[in-house]
Scaffold this active site. Structure first.
Site, PDB file in Angstrom:
ATOM      1  N   ASP A  87      -8.428  18.196 -15.339  1.00 38.29           N
ATOM      2  CA  ASP A  87      -8.700  17.071 -15.423  1.00 38.29           C
ATOM      3  C   ASP A  87      -8.093  16.638 -17.087  1.00 38.29           C
ATOM      4  OD1 ASP A  87      -9.721  14.651 -16.501  1.00 38.29           O
ATOM      5  OD2 ASP A  87     -11.475  14.717 -14.922  1.00 38.29           O
TER       6      ASP A  87
ATOM      7  N   ARG B 148       0.766  -1.299  -0.001  1.00 41.91           N
ATOM      8  CA  ARG B 148      -0.009   0.029   0.176  1.00 41.91           C
ATOM      9  C   ARG B 148       0.930   1.215   0.090  1.00 41.91           C
ATOM     10  NH1 ARG B 148      -1.794   1.635   4.577  1.00 41.91           N
ATOM     11  NH2 ARG B 148      -2.291  -0.027   5.496  1.00 41.91           N
TER      12      ARG B 148
ATOM     13  N   TYR C 297     -17.343  16.274 -16.165  1.00 40.98           N
ATOM     14  CA  TYR C 297     -17.494  14.797 -15.853  1.00 40.98           C
ATOM     15  C   TYR C 297     -18.608  14.617 -14.988  1.00 40.98           C
ATOM     16  CZ  TYR C 297     -16.500  10.086 -14.607  1.00 40.98           C
ATOM     17  OH  TYR C 297     -16.850   8.453 -14.441  1.00 40.98           O
TER      18      TYR C 297
ATOM     19  N   LYS D 152      -9.036   5.280 -18.884  1.00 45.76           N
ATOM     20  CA  LYS D 152      -9.241   5.708 -20.461  1.00 45.76           C
ATOM     21  C   LYS D 152      -8.177   5.779 -21.355  1.00 45.76           C
ATOM     22  CE  LYS D 152     -13.139   6.746 -17.999  1.00 45.76           C
ATOM     23  NZ  LYS D 152     -13.623   7.868 -17.526  1.00 45.76           N
TER      24      LYS D 152
HETATM   25  C1  LIG Z   1     -13.908   8.425 -16.443  1.00 48.78           C
HETATM   26  C2  LIG Z   1     -13.416   9.921 -16.080  1.00 48.78           C
HETATM   27  C3  LIG Z   1     -13.296   9.973 -15.024  1.00 48.78           C
HETATM   28  C4  LIG Z   1     -13.517   9.121 -13.645  1.00 48.78           C
HETATM   29  O1  LIG Z   1     -12.629   8.022 -13.795  1.00 48.78           O
HETATM   30  P1  LIG Z   1     -12.573   6.597 -13.085  1.00 48.78           P
HETATM   31  O2  LIG Z   1     -11.589   5.965 -13.563  1.00 48.78           O
HETATM   32  O3  LIG Z   1     -13.970   6.283 -13.789  1.00 48.78           O
HETATM   33  O4  LIG Z   1     -13.095   6.812 -11.652  1.00 48.78           O
HETATM   34  C5  LIG Z   1     -12.963  11.465 -14.523  1.00 48.78           C
HETATM   35  N1  LIG Z   1     -12.744  12.319 -15.469  1.00 48.78           N
HETATM   36  C6  LIG Z   1     -13.119  12.331 -16.780  1.00 48.78           C
HETATM   37  C7  LIG Z   1     -12.953  13.212 -17.784  1.00 48.78           C
HETATM   38  C8  LIG Z   1     -13.406  10.926 -17.082  1.00 48.78           C
HETATM   39  O5  LIG Z   1     -13.722  10.652 -18.408  1.00 48.78           O
END
Ligand SMILES: *Cc1c(COP(=O)(O)O)cnc(C)c1O
Length: 375
Positions: A174, A47, A101, A199
């Site tokens: 982000d 961890r 998001y 992603k």
């Molecule tokens: C999918 C996504 C998130 C969240 O991420 P997870 O891995 O699903 O928790 C945050 N910001 C954007 C732009 C996303 O596409």
């Protein structure tokens, strides 16, 4: 090293004990002490740190031109940590974009974060609105997401971070959609670049990780590292290994995502059954000029509005054969989603809007599929 080379070589080394060229997956949760009580490579408990996570964090730091990276069990765990790790001497006020998001809206409505922080939403593409919101009350954090979800709005990163920093607020972008292959917020003055590694960086829809890359050392970065270790929402070594495997092909994948998306955006833009296309690479897009300045290409995400309403939009998704009807984005395969029905009653998405994650299939196959579905 240039980006493509860093994506392949950063964080990666030949395994000393076996000569393995590909980093082994270290599933061990605990590490033996040496006789004198010290630890080899400072690993003591998984961890706290482990070889696979450290390799991924090194690679992402390098790709974002950052100082350090802290990874979490998901993008949402990274987002929650960034908000909660705001140092206690900063005001508990966060300015966020109104198009963002959807998970953050759920975070605010379903958890106690909204009662601990004053979350204010503005149209980030309007600098005057950002300025007004920041003048209105002391602010600790300014959140950007560009291009945004699902309307693909473009925020001027440099201008917003200047306004935020003059007011003493931390800034975060982000950067999930563009990835560091197309946009590097830290080089534009932002403090933190955040990712859902789930992603594009993972790239194959088979892992879940969140990451925050910091531009420099700060009390907030120290908090994030403590949050990771002590709150414990850490990614698994296997997911880190998969992400480090995926990131090697990020640059060439993004090139194909971008060229396919540009071609499909142009095709949809001329289609008689399409009312509007939202893609920053189209010259009529309101964010085109800013996107062209701060991104090296326009990305693989677009949304479009079918002529008619929800029923007509759903009918298109029903006829598609190559575009899978599913949420998420950034995999090699194309996905399509009716955002309004995913997001529910407080959605910003128009009822006839479909969001597309354009994959890296042959673009002619994708276009032919859209032609028959839009007939
Ligand atoms: C999918 C996504 C998130 C969240 O991420 P997870 O891995 O699903 O928790 C945050 N910001 C954007 C732009 C996303 O596409």
């Amino acid at each position: 090293m240039r980006f493509e080379t860093k994506a392949i070589h950063s964080g990666r080394k030949v395994d000393r004990s076996t000569g393995a060229v590909t980093t082994p997956i270290h599933l061990s949760t605990t590490y033996e002490r040496n006789i004198d009580g010290s630890y080899t490579d400072d690993f003591l408990y998984s961890r706290g740190d482990n070889p696979n996570r450290r390799a991924l964090e090194e690679c992402l730091t390098s790709l974002e031109d950052g100082h350090d990276c802290v990874t979490f069990a998901s993008g949402m765990a990274a987002i929650t940590s960034v908000i909660e790790a705001l140092p206690s001497d900063k005001p508990r006020r966060v300015i966020m974009p109104d198009d963002m998001y959807f998970g953050i809206r759920s975070l605010i409505s379903e958890t106690d974060i909204g009662s601990k922080f004053d979350m204010v939403m503005v149209d980030m593409t309007d600098l005057q609105e950002v300025e007004n919101a920041i003048q209105h009350a002391p602010t600790g954090l300014v959140w950007m997401e560009t291009p945004s979800n699902p309307l693909v709005k473009v925020t001027d990163i440099e201008a917003v971070s200047k306004i935020a920093q003059e007011a003493g607020a931390y800034t975060v972008v982000d950067n999930t959609w563009p990835t560091p292959a197309l946009q590097r917020p830290l080089t534009l003055g932002v403090d933190f670049s955040l990712h859902s590694v789930t992603k594009y960086i993972g790239g194959h829809s088979d892992l879940m990780i969140g990451a925050v890359v910091a531009k420099s050392d700060s009390p907030m970065l120290a908090n994030l590292r403590a949050w990771q270790h002590s709150k414990g929402a850490v990614p698994s070594p296997f997911d880190c290994w998969l992400a480090l495997r995926g990131v090697q092909s990020l640059a060439p994948r993004m090139r194909v995502h971008c060229s396919n998306a540009a071609e499909i955006a142009d095709f949809l833009n001329h289609h008689p059954n399409v009312e509007a296309v939202h893609y920053p690479g189209l010259a009529h897009h309101p964010g085109y000029v800013i996107a062209a300045r701060q991104m090296s290409s326009f990305g693989g995400m677009l949304s479009f509005q079918v002529k008619g309403g929800e029923r007509e939009a759903m009918a298109v998704t029903a006829k598609l054969r190559l575009f899978t009807r599913a949420t998420s984005l950034g995999g090699t395969h194309s996905l399509i989603e009716h955002r309004a029905s995913v997001e529910g009653s407080d959605t910003m998405a128009p009822p006839n809007l479909l969001r597309v994650s354009v994959g890296i299939e042959n673009v002619e196959d994708l276009k032919e599929d859209l032609i028959q579905a839009l007939e």
